[in-house]
Design a protein around this motif. Structure first.
Motif, PDB file in Angstrom:
ATOM      1  N   ILE A 116       0.876  -1.174   0.000  1.00 29.44           N
ATOM      2  CA  ILE A 116       0.000   0.000   0.000  1.00 29.44           C
ATOM      3  C   ILE A 116       0.910   1.219   0.000  1.00 29.44           C
ATOM      4  N   PRO A 117       0.995   1.930  -1.129  1.00 30.61           N
ATOM      5  CA  PRO A 117       1.825   3.133  -1.150  1.00 30.61           C
ATOM      6  C   PRO A 117       1.407   4.096  -0.035  1.00 30.61           C
ATOM      7  N   GLY A 118       2.391   4.741   0.559  1.00 33.91           N
ATOM      8  CA  GLY A 118       2.117   5.685   1.637  1.00 33.91           C
ATOM      9  C   GLY A 118       1.081   6.722   1.254  1.00 33.91           C
ATOM     10  N   LEU A 119       1.145   7.213   0.033  1.00 32.39           N
ATOM     11  CA  LEU A 119       0.166   8.195  -0.427  1.00 32.39           C
ATOM     12  C   LEU A 119      -1.241   7.632  -0.318  1.00 32.39           C
ATOM     13  N   HIS A 120      -1.434   6.409  -0.746  1.00 38.30           N
ATOM     14  CA  HIS A 120      -2.764   5.799  -0.688  1.00 38.30           C
ATOM     15  C   HIS A 120      -3.215   5.666   0.764  1.00 38.30           C
ATOM     16  N   GLY A 121      -2.270   5.338   1.654  1.00 42.91           N
ATOM     17  CA  GLY A 121      -2.592   5.241   3.067  1.00 42.91           C
ATOM     18  C   GLY A 121      -3.053   6.565   3.640  1.00 42.91           C
ATOM     19  N   VAL A 122      -2.446   7.650   3.204  1.00 41.44           N
ATOM     20  CA  VAL A 122      -2.861   8.980   3.658  1.00 41.44           C
ATOM     21  C   VAL A 122      -4.227   9.330   3.065  1.00 41.44           C
ATOM     22  N   LEU A 123      -4.380   9.126   1.769  1.00 42.41           N
ATOM     23  CA  LEU A 123      -5.642   9.457   1.102  1.00 42.41           C
ATOM     24  C   LEU A 123      -6.813   8.663   1.664  1.00 42.41           C
ATOM     25  N   ALA A 124      -6.525   7.502   2.245  1.00 47.09           N
ATOM     26  CA  ALA A 124      -7.580   6.630   2.763  1.00 47.09           C
ATOM     27  C   ALA A 124      -8.432   7.294   3.842  1.00 47.09           C
ATOM     28  N   ALA A 125      -7.922   8.318   4.501  1.00 47.33           N
ATOM     29  CA  ALA A 125      -8.725   9.027   5.513  1.00 47.33           C
ATOM     30  C   ALA A 125      -9.982   9.612   4.891  1.00 47.33           C
ATOM     31  N   SER A 126      -9.942   9.859   3.596  1.00 48.42           N
ATOM     32  CA  SER A 126     -11.116  10.322   2.851  1.00 48.42           C
ATOM     33  C   SER A 126     -11.375   9.315   1.735  1.00 48.42           C
ATOM     34  N   PRO A 127     -12.303   8.391   1.943  1.00 46.48           N
ATOM     35  CA  PRO A 127     -12.570   7.395   0.907  1.00 46.48           C
ATOM     36  C   PRO A 127     -12.858   8.027  -0.460  1.00 46.48           C
ATOM     37  N   LEU A 160      -2.851  16.808 -14.551  1.00 42.66           N
ATOM     38  CA  LEU A 160      -2.631  17.823 -13.522  1.00 42.66           C
ATOM     39  C   LEU A 160      -3.618  17.643 -12.369  1.00 42.66           C
ATOM     40  N   SER A 161      -4.847  17.298 -12.684  1.00 41.12           N
ATOM     41  CA  SER A 161      -5.844  17.060 -11.636  1.00 41.12           C
ATOM     42  C   SER A 161      -5.389  15.945 -10.708  1.00 41.12           C
ATOM     43  N   GLN A 162      -4.890  14.861 -11.283  1.00 38.86           N
ATOM     44  CA  GLN A 162      -4.379  13.752 -10.476  1.00 38.86           C
ATOM     45  C   GLN A 162      -3.208  14.211  -9.623  1.00 38.86           C
ATOM     46  N   LYS A 163      -2.278  14.943 -10.218  1.00 41.05           N
ATOM     47  CA  LYS A 163      -1.059  15.344  -9.510  1.00 41.05           C
ATOM     48  C   LYS A 163      -1.338  16.382  -8.429  1.00 41.05           C
ATOM     49  N   VAL A 164      -2.329  17.243  -8.605  1.00 38.98           N
ATOM     50  CA  VAL A 164      -2.672  18.186  -7.542  1.00 38.98           C
ATOM     51  C   VAL A 164      -3.090  17.412  -6.300  1.00 38.98           C
ATOM     52  N   ILE A 165      -3.895  16.373  -6.483  1.00 32.93           N
ATOM     53  CA  ILE A 165      -4.305  15.570  -5.329  1.00 32.93           C
ATOM     54  C   ILE A 165      -3.085  14.984  -4.632  1.00 32.93           C
ATOM     55  N   SER A 166      -2.207  14.341  -5.384  1.00 34.25           N
ATOM     56  CA  SER A 166      -1.075  13.668  -4.743  1.00 34.25           C
ATOM     57  C   SER A 166      -0.026  14.645  -4.230  1.00 34.25           C
ATOM     58  N   ASN A 167       0.343  15.627  -5.031  1.00 33.64           N
ATOM     59  CA  ASN A 167       1.396  16.547  -4.610  1.00 33.64           C
ATOM     60  C   ASN A 167       0.982  17.350  -3.383  1.00 33.64           C
ATOM     61  N   TYR A 168      -0.218  17.894  -3.393  1.00 29.11           N
ATOM     62  CA  TYR A 168      -0.663  18.706  -2.268  1.00 29.11           C
ATOM     63  C   TYR A 168      -0.823  17.851  -1.016  1.00 29.11           C
ATOM     64  N   THR A 169      -1.371  16.644  -1.173  1.00 31.94           N
ATOM     65  CA  THR A 169      -1.511  15.747  -0.024  1.00 31.94           C
ATOM     66  C   THR A 169      -0.142  15.429   0.566  1.00 31.94           C
ATOM     67  N   ASN A 170       0.820  15.127  -0.288  1.00 34.04           N
ATOM     68  CA  ASN A 170       2.160  14.787   0.211  1.00 34.04           C
ATOM     69  C   ASN A 170       2.833  15.963   0.901  1.00 34.04           C
ATOM     70  N   HIS A 171       2.579  17.174   0.429  1.00 31.18           N
ATOM     71  CA  HIS A 171       3.138  18.344   1.108  1.00 31.18           C
ATOM     72  C   HIS A 171       2.557  18.469   2.516  1.00 31.18           C
ATOM     73  N   ILE A 172       1.251  18.330   2.619  1.00 32.02           N
ATOM     74  CA  ILE A 172       0.592  18.486   3.921  1.00 32.02           C
ATOM     75  C   ILE A 172       0.950  17.336   4.851  1.00 32.02           C
ATOM     76  N   ALA A 173       0.962  16.111   4.314  1.00 33.72           N
ATOM     77  CA  ALA A 173       1.214  14.923   5.137  1.00 33.72           C
ATOM     78  C   ALA A 173       2.691  14.663   5.369  1.00 33.72           C
ATOM     79  N   ASN A 174       3.542  15.263   4.536  1.00 36.17           N
ATOM     80  CA  ASN A 174       4.974  14.944   4.564  1.00 36.17           C
ATOM     81  C   ASN A 174       5.160  13.422   4.484  1.00 36.17           C
ATOM     82  N   THR A 175       4.456  12.827   3.536  1.00 29.49           N
ATOM     83  CA  THR A 175       4.429  11.372   3.370  1.00 29.49           C
ATOM     84  C   THR A 175       5.843  10.833   3.172  1.00 29.49           C
ATOM     85  N   PRO A 176       6.260   9.861   3.982  1.00 29.07           N
ATOM     86  CA  PRO A 176       7.577   9.268   3.775  1.00 29.07           C
ATOM     87  C   PRO A 176       7.637   8.540   2.421  1.00 29.07           C
ATOM     88  N   VAL A 177       8.762   8.634   1.752  1.00 32.44           N
ATOM     89  CA  VAL A 177       8.943   7.942   0.475  1.00 32.44           C
ATOM     90  C   VAL A 177       8.952   6.447   0.756  1.00 32.44           C
TER      91      VAL A 177
END
Length: 183
Positions: free
Chosen positions: A30-41, A154-171
């Protein structure tokens, strides 16, 4: 420091459990990003669907990578640049393309460079591009469909990039060897 929780199948809200199971099946983890995004189904579902839709566009693997990485690098996403480096390698994208995108240097292929240039202009200018930008893109062999497909990516990347900035998702461990930071 991570500022948002990274969920697994057990801790995720009920609406995200099946989505995380799909991630596990698709990626073997489970990529870390997906784990973070999971808080909002809804957001996890949107991200996964946008990703699938973007991979079904008219773009080939090199072009998908150009759009993804141009945006990731412009947004200085510490998580997505390494992840998409690994993904590009799995997609058999030439290392010269991968390196140029990571280093923000022009691409040797003029058509790919036109794609990178318009993607960067759309990203930086929030869609306010000039007619000259569009004409250069069209002259390289692209059309209106591809302009709109960049917006999808770009729509996809805004979701991931912004989430990773806020979450500081570990690589993720699989991509740590491709660590990157904006110059």
């Amino acid at each position: 420091m991570t500022t948002l929780k990274i969920h697994n199948i057990e801790t995720a809200p009920e609406g995200s459990k099946a989505l995380l199971e799909n991630s596990q099946k698709a990626y073997g983890m489970i990529p870390g990003l997906h784990g973070v995004l999971a808080a909002s189904p809804e957001l996890l579902k949107a991200y996964q669907e946008l990703h699938q839709l973007f991979t079904e566009t008219s773009f080939n693997n090199d072009e998908l990578t150009v759009v993804w990485q141009t945006i990731n690098v412009e947004h200085a996403c510490h998580y997505c640049v390494p992840a998409h480096t690994g993904i590009a390698k799995m997609m058999k994208v030439d290392d010269a393309i991968i390196d140029a995108l990571r280093n923000e240097t022009p691409l040797a292929d003029a058509k790919l460079e036109a794609l990178r240039t318009l993607t960067l202009s759309i990203t930086r200018n929030r869609g306010n591009v000039s007619q000259a930008d569009l004409e250069a893109f069209y002259a390289a062999g692209y059309g209106e469909q591809q302009v709109l497909e960049i917006i999808l990516g770009l729509s996809q990347k805004v979701i991931s990039n912004y989430t990773n900035h806020i979450a500081n998702t570990p690589v993720d461990e699989a991509f740590q060897k491709f660590a990157w930071s904006k110059k």
